[in-house]
Design a protein around this motif. Structure first.
Motif, PDB file in Angstrom:
ATOM      1  N   ILE B 223       0.879  -1.178   0.000  1.00  0.00           N
ATOM      2  CA  ILE B 223       0.000   0.000   0.000  1.00  0.00           C
ATOM      3  C   ILE B 223       0.911   1.222   0.000  1.00  0.00           C
ATOM      4  N   SER B 224       0.831   2.020  -1.043  1.00  0.00           N
ATOM      5  CA  SER B 224       1.702   3.197  -1.011  1.00  0.00           C
ATOM      6  C   SER B 224       0.942   4.349  -0.363  1.00  0.00           C
ATOM      7  N   LEU B 225       1.458   4.799   0.764  1.00  0.00           N
ATOM      8  CA  LEU B 225       0.756   5.810   1.554  1.00  0.00           C
ATOM      9  C   LEU B 225       1.402   7.174   1.363  1.00  0.00           C
ATOM     10  N   GLU B 226       0.635   8.214   1.677  1.00  0.00           N
ATOM     11  CA  GLU B 226       1.079   9.550   1.304  1.00  0.00           C
ATOM     12  C   GLU B 226       1.893  10.248   2.394  1.00  0.00           C
ATOM     13  N   ASP B 227       1.926   9.648   3.597  1.00  0.00           N
ATOM     14  CA  ASP B 227       2.650  10.269   4.700  1.00  0.00           C
ATOM     15  C   ASP B 227       4.135   9.897   4.607  1.00  0.00           C
ATOM     16  N   LEU B 228       4.960  10.869   4.224  1.00  0.00           N
ATOM     17  CA  LEU B 228       6.364  10.569   3.940  1.00  0.00           C
ATOM     18  C   LEU B 228       7.133  10.148   5.190  1.00  0.00           C
ATOM     19  N   GLU B 229       6.799  10.772   6.314  1.00  0.00           N
ATOM     20  CA  GLU B 229       7.508  10.412   7.532  1.00  0.00           C
ATOM     21  C   GLU B 229       7.164   8.989   7.966  1.00  0.00           C
ATOM     22  N   PHE B 230       5.892   8.654   7.814  1.00  0.00           N
ATOM     23  CA  PHE B 230       5.442   7.290   8.103  1.00  0.00           C
ATOM     24  C   PHE B 230       6.213   6.303   7.231  1.00  0.00           C
ATOM     25  N   ASN B 231       6.357   6.632   5.961  1.00  0.00           N
ATOM     26  CA  ASN B 231       7.055   5.737   5.027  1.00  0.00           C
ATOM     27  C   ASN B 231       8.528   5.569   5.362  1.00  0.00           C
ATOM     28  N   LYS B 232       9.063   6.558   6.063  1.00  0.00           N
ATOM     29  CA  LYS B 232      10.466   6.473   6.448  1.00  0.00           C
ATOM     30  C   LYS B 232      10.664   5.326   7.451  1.00  0.00           C
ATOM     31  N   TYR B 233       9.674   5.134   8.321  1.00  0.00           N
ATOM     32  CA  TYR B 233       9.799   4.116   9.362  1.00  0.00           C
ATOM     33  C   TYR B 233       9.099   2.806   9.009  1.00  0.00           C
ATOM     34  N   PHE B 234       8.062   2.878   8.185  1.00  0.00           N
ATOM     35  CA  PHE B 234       7.226   1.699   7.993  1.00  0.00           C
ATOM     36  C   PHE B 234       6.933   1.428   6.522  1.00  0.00           C
ATOM     37  N   VAL B 235       6.553   0.183   6.282  1.00  0.00           N
ATOM     38  CA  VAL B 235       6.022  -0.159   4.970  1.00  0.00           C
ATOM     39  C   VAL B 235       4.726  -0.934   5.228  1.00  0.00           C
ATOM     40  N   ALA B 236       3.673  -0.595   4.466  1.00  0.00           N
ATOM     41  CA  ALA B 236       2.359  -1.167   4.751  1.00  0.00           C
ATOM     42  C   ALA B 236       1.926  -2.132   3.646  1.00  0.00           C
ATOM     43  N   TYR B 237       1.258  -3.212   4.078  1.00  0.00           N
ATOM     44  CA  TYR B 237       0.680  -4.161   3.135  1.00  0.00           C
ATOM     45  C   TYR B 237      -0.772  -4.372   3.504  1.00  0.00           C
ATOM     46  N   GLY B 238      -1.613  -4.559   2.486  1.00  0.00           N
ATOM     47  CA  GLY B 238      -3.022  -4.772   2.805  1.00  0.00           C
ATOM     48  C   GLY B 238      -3.714  -5.563   1.717  1.00  0.00           C
ATOM     49  N   TYR B 246      -8.696   3.124   5.137  1.00  0.00           N
ATOM     50  CA  TYR B 246      -9.742   3.407   6.117  1.00  0.00           C
ATOM     51  C   TYR B 246      -9.197   3.156   7.527  1.00  0.00           C
ATOM     52  N   VAL B 247      -8.459   2.045   7.664  1.00  0.00           N
ATOM     53  CA  VAL B 247      -7.857   1.733   8.959  1.00  0.00           C
ATOM     54  C   VAL B 247      -6.715   2.703   9.268  1.00  0.00           C
ATOM     55  N   LEU B 248      -5.805   2.841   8.302  1.00  0.00           N
ATOM     56  CA  LEU B 248      -4.661   3.736   8.492  1.00  0.00           C
ATOM     57  C   LEU B 248      -5.039   5.146   8.064  1.00  0.00           C
ATOM     58  N   SER B 249      -5.872   5.760   8.864  1.00  0.00           N
ATOM     59  CA  SER B 249      -6.276   7.132   8.547  1.00  0.00           C
ATOM     60  C   SER B 249      -5.050   8.031   8.692  1.00  0.00           C
ATOM     61  N   THR B 250      -5.138   9.233   8.139  1.00  0.00           N
ATOM     62  CA  THR B 250      -3.980  10.123   8.190  1.00  0.00           C
ATOM     63  C   THR B 250      -3.551  10.395   9.632  1.00  0.00           C
ATOM     64  N   SER B 251      -4.543  10.509  10.521  1.00  0.00           N
ATOM     65  CA  SER B 251      -4.156  10.809  11.906  1.00  0.00           C
ATOM     66  C   SER B 251      -3.528   9.589  12.577  1.00  0.00           C
ATOM     67  N   THR B 257       3.664   6.950  13.787  1.00  0.00           N
ATOM     68  CA  THR B 257       5.012   7.496  13.598  1.00  0.00           C
ATOM     69  C   THR B 257       5.543   8.071  14.906  1.00  0.00           C
ATOM     70  N   ASP B 258       4.690   8.819  15.606  1.00  0.00           N
ATOM     71  CA  ASP B 258       5.120   9.401  16.883  1.00  0.00           C
ATOM     72  C   ASP B 258       5.464   8.318  17.894  1.00  0.00           C
ATOM     73  N   PHE B 259       4.635   7.271  17.912  1.00  0.00           N
ATOM     74  CA  PHE B 259       4.869   6.164  18.825  1.00  0.00           C
ATOM     75  C   PHE B 259       6.231   5.533  18.543  1.00  0.00           C
ATOM     76  N   LYS B 260       6.494   5.322  17.269  1.00  0.00           N
ATOM     77  CA  LYS B 260       7.765   4.707  16.868  1.00  0.00           C
ATOM     78  C   LYS B 260       8.947   5.609  17.236  1.00  0.00           C
ATOM     79  N   LYS B 261       8.745   6.923  17.040  1.00  0.00           N
ATOM     80  CA  LYS B 261       9.855   7.853  17.277  1.00  0.00           C
ATOM     81  C   LYS B 261      10.244   7.905  18.751  1.00  0.00           C
ATOM     82  N   SER B 262       9.282   7.620  19.623  1.00  0.00           N
ATOM     83  CA  SER B 262       9.609   7.718  21.046  1.00  0.00           C
ATOM     84  C   SER B 262      10.131   6.401  21.629  1.00  0.00           C
ATOM     85  N   HIS B 263      10.192   5.336  20.825  1.00  0.00           N
ATOM     86  CA  HIS B 263      10.741   4.072  21.325  1.00  0.00           C
ATOM     87  C   HIS B 263      11.730   3.532  20.323  1.00  0.00           C
TER      88      HIS B 263
END
Lengths: 188, 328
Positions: B223-238, B246-251, B257-263
């Motif tokens: 799934i290619s997502l539009e959030d560039l920072e998210f893409n830096k840390y993760f890759v999504a499949y669906g 629908y599940v991975l809403s923009t918020s 991403t924030d969760f990942k950045k703090s751990h």
């Protein structure tokens, strides 16, 4: 003799190259079109909720009669069919705006806000809005993929040859970038 | 959510005393371990010395020494077992420390040191697709955080590799699939297809994208997502392009991403059948007492608190209590 075999192989490879390139473009265009159809499907889900919303809300809302009539008319128009893609997008934008207006106005009617029916409807609406937004984002991803193929070398050569044109992206509004949260409008 | 300061107060008020008692027991255990070593060492030295003095160096010389050494070790172990063993230290630690912290974080949570998330749930998450040959776990916590049901435990899943060398000897080695905290929560939206979010180990080059898109091992598509920072840390499949979004809403992408950045630990996430699965990799064993560290220090307990808080905090971090959709 040998030369002609080499030429034949070259011609075959070239042909294969063109076929593959063409198919890739078609696949991407179809994906984009499929994604647009999904938006349509989600929009229909929203049309289905509108009569319910109007019926629930109109008992309470005296000052928003106009908006309610407008939204009903918009829905009727959207359901009538024979619309171009642009008209559909335009209508849906208008419906979004009108619905947003109603949801803000609900603030003035505490009875309505406590109505169980309405709360349930609100949940469904939030869901449909979120799905609609997901469908738009999926469409944009598919179109970006397609546009890249149309504009980037070497597939842009085939795109030119076969007349593939870039498609427009949906503008995602600032509000949509946020999570759709109608409830937050109420809690001031 | 409890703050560290609140926890410190709680620690001073109701945990410190228990920990001091536990610390005494830990010291006693450690003392007997040292004594046992000493007993074994004396026995071994004695064997060696008497062997070289009294036994002739015949064919059985090394066997005799070997038997002597074994007897010394057995004596040392029996000595430790009879005198130094503290049968309930481990379970008391779990009860008085870990359980106390869990209940402090929320009284709606229950803790069972021996239980763990089942293998079926682990596999249902579709995060790790490797066949599991050995599956262990402990420290199960379950309960409700506001409106969201959660379960988590420590999990260690491994697979087996059997190799045969040139002499025909087979050797079995165990390899890690996942070790760490495995978390399940009832998600706030309905959905029917699976969406998987994995750490992006390849980066964002076009080369990396090519491999991510190819994705030979999964039935889910990239799934290619539009959030560039998210893409830096993760890759999504669906399985479904629209439902994944629908599940991975923009918020939610932002929150993940924030969760990942703090751990710093690796984070794996999946959404299957209206459930959220989060796997956080750890190298250490979680929620275990250390026999070689002083127990009654706040720093030690703080680590347990933070590890549990991290899991419980997922609910808040990912805003799972936001039930504005039809799922209540």
């Amino acid at each position: 003799m040998e030369n002609s075999v080499v030429l034949l192989i070259l011609a075959g490879v070239l042909l294969l190259f063109i076929i593959l390139g063409y198919n890739r473009l078609v696949r991407r265009r179809n994906n984009a079109e499929k994604a647009f159809a999904t938006i349509d499907a989600m929009a229909k889900k929203r049309y289905d909720l509108i009569p319910n919303l109007v019926a629930t809300v109109q008992k309470y809302m005296e000052h928003e009669r106009e908006t309610l009539t407008e939204i009903t008319e918009l829905r009727a128009k959207a359901m009538s069919g024979n619309l171009s893609d642009n008209e559909k997008v335009d209508l849906n934008n208008k419906i979004s705006r009108a619905m947003g207006g109603i949801m803000v106005a609900v603030e003035n009617y505490p009875d309505l806000k406590a109505n169980q029916n309405f709360l349930q409807l609100q949940g469904s609406l939030n869901e449909v809005e979120e799905q609609l937004s997901a469908a738009r984002r999926a469409y944009n991803a598919a179109v970006t993929d397609y546009n890249n193929a149309v504009q980037m070398f070497p597939s842009n050569v085939f795109a030119m040859m076969f007349g593939f044109k870039t498609k427009l992206l949906f503008e995602i509004s600032e509000k949509e970038r946020q999570n759709v949260d109608v409830k937050s409008l109420f809690s001031i | 959510m409890k703050t560290l300061k609140e926890f410190k107060d709680f620690y001073n008020k109701s945990m410190h005393e228990n920990l001091s008692l536990l610390e005494k027991r830990r010291k006693r255990i450690l003392r007997f371990v040292l004594w046992s070593f000493l007993v074994a060492a004396i026995g071994i030295l004695f064997t060696m010395a008497s062997a070289s003095l009294f036994f002739p160096k015949d064919d059985y010389y090394s066997l005799k020494v070997f038997v002597g050494v074994i007897i010394s070790i057995i004596v040392a172990i029996v000595f430790f077992y009879v005198k130094g063993r503290d049968k309930t230290f481990y379970s008391d630690f779990k009860e008085q420390v870990i359980k106390a912290i869990v209940t402090f974080i929320s009284p709606d949570l229950s803790y069972n040191p021996k239980n763990y998330i089942g293998l079926d749930s682990f596999q249902r998450s579709r995060i790790f697709l490797t066949n599991v040959d050995r599956y262990r776990g402990d420290d199960m916590v379950e309960g409700v955080v506001d409106k969201t049901k959660i379960w988590f435990s420590e999990i260690n899943a491994e697979y087996k590799r059997v190799t045969t060398d040139s002499k025909g000897k087979t050797k079995t080695t165990w390899h890690r699939i996942f070790k760490g905290l495995f978390f399940i929560a009832d998600f706030n939206k309905h959905f029917t297809t699976s969406t998987i979010v994995l750490p992006n180990r390849l980066g964002r080059s076009s080369f990396a994208r090519f491999f991510q898109k190819m994705n030979i091992s999964r039935r889910e598509k990239h799934i290619s997502l539009e959030d560039l920072e998210f893409n830096k840390y993760f890759v999504a499949y669906g399985e479904d392009q629209v439902e994944a979004r629908y599940v991975l809403s923009t918020s939610l992408m932002k929150r993940i991403t924030d969760f990942k950045k703090s751990h710093k630990n690796p984070v794996f996430i999946s959404f299957v059948n209206s459930f959220l699965y989060v796997a956080i990799g750890y190298n250490k064993n979680l929620f275990e007492p250390s026999y070689f560290k002083k127990l009654n220090r706040f720093k030690i307990v703080q680590e347990y608190f933070e590890d549990i808080q991290l899991a419980v905090g997922i609910v808040e971090d990912l805003n799972l209590n936001n039930r504005i959709w039809t799922k209540q």
